[in-house]
Structures are given as C-alpha cells and as structure tokens.
Design a protein around this motif. Sequence first.
Motif, PDB file in Angstrom:
ATOM      1  N   ASP A 171       0.834  -1.194   0.000  1.00  0.00           N
ATOM      2  CA  ASP A 171       0.000   0.000   0.000  1.00  0.00           C
ATOM      3  C   ASP A 171       0.874   1.251   0.000  1.00  0.00           C
ATOM      4  O   ASP A 171       1.427   1.652   1.025  1.00  0.00           O
ATOM      5  N   ARG A 198      -0.471   4.539  -5.342  1.00  0.00           N
ATOM      6  CA  ARG A 198      -1.192   3.305  -5.621  1.00  0.00           C
ATOM      7  C   ARG A 198      -0.959   2.270  -4.513  1.00  0.00           C
ATOM      8  O   ARG A 198       0.082   2.258  -3.857  1.00  0.00           O
ATOM      9  N   SER A 199      -1.956   1.380  -4.371  1.00  0.00           N
ATOM     10  CA  SER A 199      -1.799   0.191  -3.538  1.00  0.00           C
ATOM     11  C   SER A 199      -1.542  -0.980  -4.477  1.00  0.00           C
ATOM     12  O   SER A 199      -2.369  -1.285  -5.341  1.00  0.00           O
ATOM     13  N   ASN A 201      -0.990  -4.792  -5.669  1.00  0.00           N
ATOM     14  CA  ASN A 201      -1.436  -6.158  -5.363  1.00  0.00           C
ATOM     15  C   ASN A 201      -0.416  -7.217  -5.743  1.00  0.00           C
ATOM     16  O   ASN A 201      -0.351  -8.278  -5.112  1.00  0.00           O
ATOM     17  N   THR A 216      -2.266  -2.933  -9.631  1.00  0.00           N
ATOM     18  CA  THR A 216      -2.752  -2.087  -8.539  1.00  0.00           C
ATOM     19  C   THR A 216      -4.230  -2.337  -8.244  1.00  0.00           C
ATOM     20  O   THR A 216      -4.970  -2.895  -9.064  1.00  0.00           O
ATOM     21  N   THR A 217      -4.657  -1.877  -7.066  1.00  0.00           N
ATOM     22  CA  THR A 217      -6.066  -2.002  -6.675  1.00  0.00           C
ATOM     23  C   THR A 217      -6.960  -1.092  -7.500  1.00  0.00           C
ATOM     24  O   THR A 217      -8.165  -1.326  -7.589  1.00  0.00           O
ATOM     25  N   SER A 218      -6.399  -0.055  -8.089  1.00  0.00           N
ATOM     26  CA  SER A 218      -7.195   0.867  -8.899  1.00  0.00           C
ATOM     27  C   SER A 218      -7.388   0.379 -10.329  1.00  0.00           C
ATOM     28  O   SER A 218      -8.038   1.052 -11.130  1.00  0.00           O
ATOM     29  N   GLY A 261      -9.679  -4.188  -9.709  1.00  0.00           N
ATOM     30  CA  GLY A 261      -8.236  -4.107  -9.572  1.00  0.00           C
ATOM     31  C   GLY A 261      -7.517  -5.243 -10.275  1.00  0.00           C
ATOM     32  O   GLY A 261      -8.128  -6.233 -10.694  1.00  0.00           O
ATOM     33  N   LYS A 263      -5.389  -8.226  -9.741  1.00  0.00           N
ATOM     34  CA  LYS A 263      -5.090  -9.108  -8.614  1.00  0.00           C
ATOM     35  C   LYS A 263      -3.810  -9.912  -8.807  1.00  0.00           C
ATOM     36  O   LYS A 263      -3.139 -10.255  -7.837  1.00  0.00           O
ATOM     37  N   GLY A 278      -9.994  -8.389 -10.739  1.00  0.00           N
ATOM     38  CA  GLY A 278     -10.914  -8.626  -9.625  1.00  0.00           C
ATOM     39  C   GLY A 278     -12.300  -9.035 -10.043  1.00  0.00           C
ATOM     40  O   GLY A 278     -13.073  -9.529  -9.224  1.00  0.00           O
TER      41      GLY A 278
END
Length: 651
Positions: A171, A198-199, A201, A216-218, A261, A263, A278
């Motif tokens: 994160d 960004r977070s 993954n 990323t999660t975005s 996101g 994954k 995701g």
Amino acid sequence: MDLQYLELLGVIAFDGLVRNGLHVHPDGEHIIHATGNKVTIKNIKSGEQTFLTGHKNAVSAVCISPSGDLIASGQVTHHGFKAMVIIWDYQERKMKSKYELHKVRVEAVCFTQNGQYLISLGGRDDGRVILWDIENETPLCGTLAASEACGDVLIVARTNISPTAFVTAGDGNLRLWRTSTKDRKIYGTDAKLGKIKRSINCVVIDEKDENIYCGTTSGDIIKARFNVEDDKCPVMVGCYTKIPKHVGKTNGNDVEVYAGGVKNLLLLEKEKLIVGAGDATIELIEIAKEPPRTANKTKQSLTVPVIVTLRTADVCAPATSMVRFKNDFILVGTTLSEIYEIHLATFRLRLIITCHTSTIYDLAFPRDCSEIFATTGKNDIRIWKLDNQKELLRITVPNFSCSSICFDSKGSIISAWNDGTVRGFALNGGKLLFEINSAHTKSVSVVTITNDDCKLITGGCEGQVRVWNAVTEIRHLLKVMKEHRGAITSLHVSPDNKSVISSSKDGTCIMWDLRNLTRKFMLSGNTMYMATCFVPSGVQILTCGTDGKVAYWETIDGSWVREVEGSVSGRLNTINFSCDGNYFLTGSDDNIVKLWEYRTASTVRVGLSHAAAVTASAFSPNGKSIVTVSADGAVMIWKYPFSETSTTNAS
C-alpha cells in the motif's frame, strides 16, 4: 493397544485465498499449494498427494526455491504469538529448519535467486522483512519493510539475475532491496513514482532485471525501470490502462481500468502479460508504445491507455495465483478454491481441481457403493469419486444451504435445506425428482430414510421430528412428533427398521417406535447432543455432544451403560460405526479424528490433519476407507486400518 495415526490417502482441499499460494515444481510433474495447516505436494498425472506437516495454524504463504530442492511456508497464528516459518526438503519431504521471528502472521516468503537465503515478510502486526541464512540456519538480518508513512507491505519477489536482491511492494510503497552479506545488512531504495499513489497487489520482474510490472487495486499497471547493480533509485516508466473500446468517442483523457483491480500478473515472452482482474477475467495483453498523436492529450493524465487486450477468459472468481505450466499452459487458482488450466494459444479453459469453499455440513455414501460419496454445503451438493478425489457432479440450489443428505436403495439423493424444503435428486445427472415444500416451519436440519425405503424421517430446527410415506410418489405426512424443544441434530434408523433415535440441542435423545410412531423412551444428559447412532447389532446406542463425552446406552430400556472422554477441549460433532461393528469414529471441534474400539472404548487411531472443526464422517461400505469433512471445506480420506481383518459385505 498402542495409539497410532490414521494414514491419510487423499485430501480434497485447496486454499485459494493464499496470495500466490499455487506453484508448479520445476520438474513439471507436481503442484504445490496450501491446504489448511499443511503444504500439499500433488502429482498432476497420478493425483498422488504428499502432505508436509508441521504448522499449528493455517498456512498463509508458500514458495519454492529456484532449484526446486526446498519449499518454504509461513503461517498465521493468534494475536500475541509468534508465527512460524518452515523450510522443507522437497526430496525427503521433511522439515529442514524453522524459525519464529514474525508476529501473528507471515505475509509472504520467497527464496533469493541463488537459493542461499529465504526472505520472509511479516504481516500488519509485524511489518518486518527478514533474511534467513538457510545453510547456517540463522537470521542474516532484518528490518522494517517500509517507512511509517506507507501502508502495509504485502508482496516480496526475487530478482532473476542478481543473486540476493529482491523487491517488496504494498500500500503506497515499492522498494528494491540490496543485500550486503559482509555487513549483514539489507538496504532498501524506494522507487520514484512521482504523483502516482497506488496500492500494489502483485509484481513481476523481467528476466534481465530491467523492468518491473505492478498490478494495482485501482485497476491499472505500473511499469518501473531499475538496474540492480547500480545504486540508483528505480524510476517509473509509466502507469498504463486499457485502450478504450470506443476509441473514436474518447477525448484522450478517458481510460478503461480493470474492474476490481489487478489481482495477479504473469510475465510471458516478448513482454506480453497475463492479467488476473478482480472481476474474474483473465486477459492476455501487451503494452503498446504510446502513439505520438495522443501524447499531448494524455500529458495531463497520470495514466496512459496503451494496454491492448489479445485474449480473454472468465474463471468465475478473482485469481490469487497464476503460474506457467508446460510452456503452453498456465494454471490459475481462484478465491473459490478452484484451479483452472488455460491453453495459451487458444485461451481455452479447463477446470482441473475443485473443492468446497466453506463449511461442509454432511456427507454420505450410497448404499453398497464405495466408489463415490456426496458432500453438502452452502448452495450445493457435490458428488466425488473416491479413488482420484475428482468432482463428478454438482447440484446447485442458489442462496440456500443443504444441511443433511442420505441415499435410498435406488441411489437417489435425498437432501434437507434451510428453506424448509426436502429435495430429491437423481444421482445420474442431478435431475430434481421431488420436493416436499414447507416440510418444516423452520430449516430442515436432518433427513434420513429407513433401510426398506418405506419411511422418510426429517428433523427441523423447531425441534419436530416428522415421518413421511416414502413408498408413493407423493410423500404424505404420516406423523408429527413434538417432544424435543431444541433443533434436531441427528437421526439414525435401527438395523431392523423398527426404531429411530433423534438427538437434539435441548439435551435429550428420544427413541421412536416407527411402527406406531410413538415415543419409546428418552435419554437426557447435561450436554447438547450433536450426534447419535445405533451399534450395527442394534443392542446399544452411542451419543456424543458438547461435553466432549461418548456415552453408551441400552436399546431395550435406555439405561446408561458407561461414558468415556472423547475430547478434552472441544465438542464432539459426529459419531459413526464401521460396518463390522468393532470400531467407531468421532470428530470434534479440536480438529481431531479418533477411531475407537467399541468393546473396550479405547482410542486406537487418531487423525490430526484437519485445520478446522470436524463436522461429519462416514465409513465406506466396503470397509476400506474413512471420509471426514470440516468447517474449512476440506474433505479428507483415510485408510481404514483394520479392513483386512474385518471386511464385511464389500460393494
């Protein structure tokens, strides 16, 4: 008799929630993954399984050394306790070394490229990265994985050329680590991502250690460039999104990201990538060069739409693991605990491994058939082949849970559901044969049928036992028996079909006369009875419950015979007799399966492989196998140790 362990023949389980928990061994013949508190090594062709036992809690991370000689695994534990990391010898299938330096959870483990060190990453309560010297079995060094300004660190990945460098991400952080074995230190350098926050993954590194790709999660993909040999900081090359489908209508600033996101990522040749999103989509993509004509338009945007989708597939759930298999295929592990095989050339899907993802409530064998068995859980009934643990049939009733199951002499499946309905299905194809709507005012908790198929008996959560005519196509209600005040937990018909015993959470068991449908007698105790059964000879009844004790009762008058301690720390949930009547089985909340000798009431075998409470059990009709299921969705198949001397009517 000396206490020994039950021999485990097979496990139907795959923990799809473990990030990067599925691996293909370099020999190309075995897959390795987490199964509860064990690491499973499975031969892909034969289905033969080996289990690495040593963790006390669920495995949270797994990896393989580049040479394939070693396997490492980390676990999760309770707050205030240390989480164990174990290094296994692959050839010997034995523990090589272990250490407990992280708190609560091990988030990820990874071997360095030279195989001399193991990198382990602690979870949120720990936050440290530790480098472990494998040969000397000592920690080389350790430090915090990220600064206090950053969030959790979730991923660790080794480089492909540099022998000891590695990358961590999570994160708001992406860091390249270099190792100084002389100083016994590791040095982290944060990547310069500019305004990008960004977070992350997942990460993959190319073969030359020049570029790293981050999902990323975005829903976009970050590409960064670094040279491990230099002391320079890794620098972001770009943050990429998909090219919009309607290119003519876009103004250049519109982007299309991956829903849910990114994954998981898998890097292929020629900088092509496999993306696991995701929303359960798997895509083969390539990153095109930014078109000059759109460079000015996208200058103000942080992301650039240059991802070109080449092929797409749907695996029904987010992917947590993706690995290359035999060059032409990839294996995808999902959060629904399923493993898919995808052919790279055609992107054709094939489901190769399935299992339950939540609590299994019951299991049963068809009469005089030991080749298959059925399990029940949330939304579905599943039929399995015993010898290779393959799923043969799945019967789904969306949004409802099946709490109990039994078979009649024709092989039809009779099931109890929490919508108050009893449903019958054909074993061949799963066709709905009949329904008894509103069979109980509340959930139907238990269902069974007499050995002559004349009467169907159901138990409900309101405490009633109901008897139905099973001879005619229309199941008429014969009698409602309202003696219990708590939910019915089990029903068992006597061998002569004259009686049925019911257990309840109200602390009573009642013997019912099936000829005149009246109560014979009641057993009561200072416990909530979870299961009861007749001895195959019919002379006694065994009960078990929340007090952890197994009680013997006489069938004639219900008099108490004796009581033994079945579990010290947990309730007993299931009790079943072998076909020969010499042994019985119990399963409890302490995850232990016990095989007892009936005559002496002594434990002769134990099974310690379950990672959650044992919820149901059954002996195969041919007296060769034992099957147990648990609250984490695992199905375990054990060898019945006395089959050679106690075989009965085999199927």
